[in-house]
Write a protein that holds these residues in place. Structure first.
Motif, PDB file in Angstrom:
ATOM      1  N   ALA A  62     131.747   6.951 -22.348  1.00 26.72           N
ATOM      2  CA  ALA A  62     132.592   8.038 -22.450  1.00 26.72           C
ATOM      3  C   ALA A  62     131.773   9.131 -23.066  1.00 26.72           C
ATOM      4  CB  ALA A  62     133.716   7.669 -23.563  1.00 26.72           C
ATOM      5  N   MET A  63     131.053   8.953 -23.840  1.00 26.90           N
ATOM      6  CA  MET A  63     130.000  10.008 -24.591  1.00 26.90           C
ATOM      7  C   MET A  63     129.347  10.611 -23.222  1.00 26.90           C
ATOM      8  SD  MET A  63     128.798   8.298 -28.056  1.00 26.90           S
ATOM      9  CE  MET A  63     127.286   8.635 -27.844  1.00 26.90           C
ATOM     10  N   ALA A  64     128.771   9.966 -22.677  1.00 30.15           N
ATOM     11  CA  ALA A  64     128.044  10.548 -21.423  1.00 30.15           C
ATOM     12  C   ALA A  64     128.813  11.270 -20.580  1.00 30.15           C
ATOM     13  CB  ALA A  64     127.140   9.258 -20.558  1.00 30.15           C
ATOM     14  N   ASN A  65     129.919  10.878 -20.365  1.00 31.92           N
ATOM     15  CA  ASN A  65     131.003  11.571 -19.540  1.00 31.92           C
ATOM     16  C   ASN A  65     131.330  13.068 -20.159  1.00 31.92           C
ATOM     17  OD1 ASN A  65     131.097   9.709 -17.382  1.00 31.92           O
ATOM     18  ND2 ASN A  65     133.187   8.640 -18.530  1.00 31.92           N
ATOM     19  N   ARG A  73     120.714  15.238 -18.144  1.00 34.86           N
ATOM     20  CA  ARG A  73     119.900  14.413 -18.078  1.00 34.86           C
ATOM     21  C   ARG A  73     119.918  13.638 -19.359  1.00 34.86           C
ATOM     22  NH1 ARG A  73     113.951  18.060 -17.922  1.00 34.86           N
ATOM     23  NH2 ARG A  73     113.784  17.666 -15.738  1.00 34.86           N
ATOM     24  N   PHE A  74     120.498  14.233 -20.309  1.00 33.31           N
ATOM     25  CA  PHE A  74     120.935  13.138 -21.672  1.00 33.31           C
ATOM     26  C   PHE A  74     122.020  12.367 -21.256  1.00 33.31           C
ATOM     27  CE2 PHE A  74     123.200  12.615 -25.761  1.00 33.31           C
ATOM     28  CZ  PHE A  74     121.921  11.648 -26.118  1.00 33.31           C
ATOM     29  N   ALA A  75     123.044  12.714 -20.400  1.00 29.98           N
ATOM     30  CA  ALA A  75     124.090  11.944 -20.130  1.00 29.98           C
ATOM     31  C   ALA A  75     123.615  10.680 -19.046  1.00 29.98           C
ATOM     32  CB  ALA A  75     124.911  12.626 -19.309  1.00 29.98           C
ATOM     33  N   GLN A  76     122.570  10.989 -18.465  1.00 30.16           N
ATOM     34  CA  GLN A  76     121.983   9.958 -17.402  1.00 30.16           C
ATOM     35  C   GLN A  76     121.293   9.036 -18.351  1.00 30.16           C
ATOM     36  OE1 GLN A  76     122.622   9.446 -14.261  1.00 30.16           O
ATOM     37  NE2 GLN A  76     123.944  11.437 -14.347  1.00 30.16           N
ATOM     38  N   ASP A  77     120.566   9.326 -19.360  1.00 28.69           N
ATOM     39  CA  ASP A  77     120.002   8.463 -20.408  1.00 28.69           C
ATOM     40  C   ASP A  77     121.195   7.592 -21.049  1.00 28.69           C
ATOM     41  OD1 ASP A  77     117.517   9.629 -19.818  1.00 28.69           O
ATOM     42  OD2 ASP A  77     117.405  11.045 -21.415  1.00 28.69           O
ATOM     43  N   LEU A  78     122.066   8.028 -21.380  1.00 28.33           N
ATOM     44  CA  LEU A  78     123.308   7.440 -22.001  1.00 28.33           C
ATOM     45  C   LEU A  78     123.826   6.354 -21.167  1.00 28.33           C
ATOM     46  CD1 LEU A  78     125.066   9.979 -24.281  1.00 28.33           C
ATOM     47  CD2 LEU A  78     123.451   8.559 -24.998  1.00 28.33           C
ATOM     48  N   TYR A  79     123.929   6.778 -19.759  1.00 22.72           N
ATOM     49  CA  TYR A  79     124.353   5.751 -18.722  1.00 22.72           C
ATOM     50  C   TYR A  79     123.544   4.755 -18.835  1.00 22.72           C
ATOM     51  CZ  TYR A  79     127.802   8.950 -17.009  1.00 22.72           C
ATOM     52  OH  TYR A  79     129.000   9.937 -16.813  1.00 22.72           O
ATOM     53  N   ALA A  80     122.250   4.889 -18.681  1.00 22.98           N
ATOM     54  CA  ALA A  80     121.121   3.877 -18.416  1.00 22.98           C
ATOM     55  C   ALA A  80     121.214   2.898 -19.724  1.00 22.98           C
ATOM     56  CB  ALA A  80     119.570   4.662 -18.260  1.00 22.98           C
ATOM     57  N   ALA A  81     121.343   3.747 -21.013  1.00 24.23           N
ATOM     58  CA  ALA A  81     121.261   2.815 -22.374  1.00 24.23           C
ATOM     59  C   ALA A  81     122.371   1.791 -22.106  1.00 24.23           C
ATOM     60  CB  ALA A  81     121.464   3.692 -23.468  1.00 24.23           C
ATOM     61  N   ALA A  82     123.699   2.386 -21.644  1.00 23.90           N
ATOM     62  CA  ALA A  82     124.940   1.678 -21.807  1.00 23.90           C
ATOM     63  C   ALA A  82     124.884   0.366 -20.799  1.00 23.90           C
ATOM     64  CB  ALA A  82     125.980   2.169 -21.354  1.00 23.90           C
ATOM     65  N   ASP A  83     123.970   0.772 -19.639  1.00 22.77           N
ATOM     66  CA  ASP A  83     123.648  -0.451 -18.910  1.00 22.77           C
ATOM     67  C   ASP A  83     122.717  -1.619 -19.334  1.00 22.77           C
ATOM     68  OD1 ASP A  83     125.421   0.577 -16.837  1.00 22.77           O
ATOM     69  OD2 ASP A  83     123.498   1.521 -15.654  1.00 22.77           O
ATOM     70  N   ARG A  84     121.647  -0.839 -19.851  1.00 21.91           N
ATOM     71  CA  ARG A  84     120.708  -1.872 -20.761  1.00 21.91           C
ATOM     72  C   ARG A  84     121.459  -2.818 -21.895  1.00 21.91           C
ATOM     73  NH1 ARG A  84     117.152   2.564 -20.398  1.00 21.91           N
ATOM     74  NH2 ARG A  84     117.827   2.924 -22.625  1.00 21.91           N
ATOM     75  N   HIS A  85     122.076  -2.045 -22.573  1.00 17.92           N
ATOM     76  CA  HIS A  85     122.956  -2.627 -23.504  1.00 17.92           C
ATOM     77  C   HIS A  85     123.753  -3.976 -22.973  1.00 17.92           C
ATOM     78  CE1 HIS A  85     124.903  -3.216 -27.452  1.00 17.92           C
ATOM     79  NE2 HIS A  85     126.180  -3.270 -27.031  1.00 17.92           N
ATOM     80  N   GLU A  86     124.489  -3.708 -21.839  1.00 18.75           N
ATOM     81  CA  GLU A  86     125.425  -4.911 -21.412  1.00 18.75           C
ATOM     82  C   GLU A  86     124.400  -5.867 -20.858  1.00 18.75           C
ATOM     83  OE1 GLU A  86     129.593  -3.058 -19.549  1.00 18.75           O
ATOM     84  OE2 GLU A  86     127.658  -2.690 -18.491  1.00 18.75           O
ATOM     85  N   ILE A  87     123.388  -5.696 -20.363  1.00 16.46           N
ATOM     86  CA  ILE A  87     122.464  -6.708 -19.831  1.00 16.46           C
ATOM     87  C   ILE A  87     121.885  -7.390 -20.877  1.00 16.46           C
ATOM     88  CG2 ILE A  87     120.306  -6.943 -18.456  1.00 16.46           C
ATOM     89  CD1 ILE A  87     121.259  -4.592 -16.681  1.00 16.46           C
ATOM     90  N   GLU A  88     121.477  -6.661 -21.821  1.00 13.42           N
ATOM     91  CA  GLU A  88     120.583  -7.189 -22.915  1.00 13.42           C
ATOM     92  C   GLU A  88     121.474  -8.337 -23.729  1.00 13.42           C
ATOM     93  OE1 GLU A  88     118.947  -6.081 -27.348  1.00 13.42           O
ATOM     94  OE2 GLU A  88     118.641  -4.661 -25.477  1.00 13.42           O
ATOM     95  N   HIS A  89     122.837  -7.848 -23.812  1.00 11.28           N
ATOM     96  CA  HIS A  89     123.727  -8.767 -24.508  1.00 11.28           C
ATOM     97  C   HIS A  89     124.767  -9.636 -23.782  1.00 11.28           C
ATOM     98  CE1 HIS A  89     122.973  -7.112 -28.324  1.00 11.28           C
ATOM     99  NE2 HIS A  89     122.939  -5.931 -27.726  1.00 11.28           N
ATOM    100  N   GLY A  90     124.527  -9.776 -22.455  1.00 11.45           N
ATOM    101  CA  GLY A  90     124.968 -10.523 -21.357  1.00 11.45           C
ATOM    102  C   GLY A  90     126.384 -10.121 -21.193  1.00 11.45           C
ATOM    103  N   ALA A  91     126.738  -8.932 -21.362  1.00 15.71           N
ATOM    104  CA  ALA A  91     128.304  -8.769 -20.843  1.00 15.71           C
ATOM    105  C   ALA A  91     128.488  -8.487 -19.467  1.00 15.71           C
ATOM    106  CB  ALA A  91     128.585  -7.249 -21.754  1.00 15.71           C
TER     107      ALA A  91
END
Length: 93
Positions: A62-65, A73-91
């Motif tokens: 939502a912050m990236a949106n 560019r920063f929004a794309q970094d936030l989207y990638a961070a959100a994906d990494r967070h979900e993968i790292e925590h098994g969501a």
């Protein structure tokens, strides 16, 4: 019932003594106040439950949106961070 008479410079004022026991209205008000405090504490505790990894990632998206138009560019970094967070925590699989 006792009373007090105050006098100063020839003027007398009659002041009835107050009862030490609280009135029924004060008792009701105190009880309602206590119940309201308990209810709001329970509600606040229920609202402050920890977020799941998915919910955290959604907040990040939502912050990236919000930033997509002003800083893509920063929004794309936030989207990638959100994906990494979900993968790292098994969501997300």
């Amino acid at each position: 019932m006792s009373s007090v008479t105050l006098s100063k410079s020839g003027l007398s004022v009659f002041v009835p003594a107050r009862s030490k026991a609280p009135s029924w209205a004060a008792q009701v008000l105190a009880r309602v106040s206590a119940l309201w405090t308990q209810r709001t504490r329970r509600t606040a505790a229920a609202l402050s439950l920890p977020l799941t990894p998915f919910e955290e990632a959604e907040q990040l998206r939502a912050m990236a949106n919000d930033l997509l138009d002003s800083d893509p560019r920063f929004a794309q970094d936030l989207y990638a961070a959100a994906d990494r967070h979900e993968i790292e925590h098994g969501a997300r699989l």
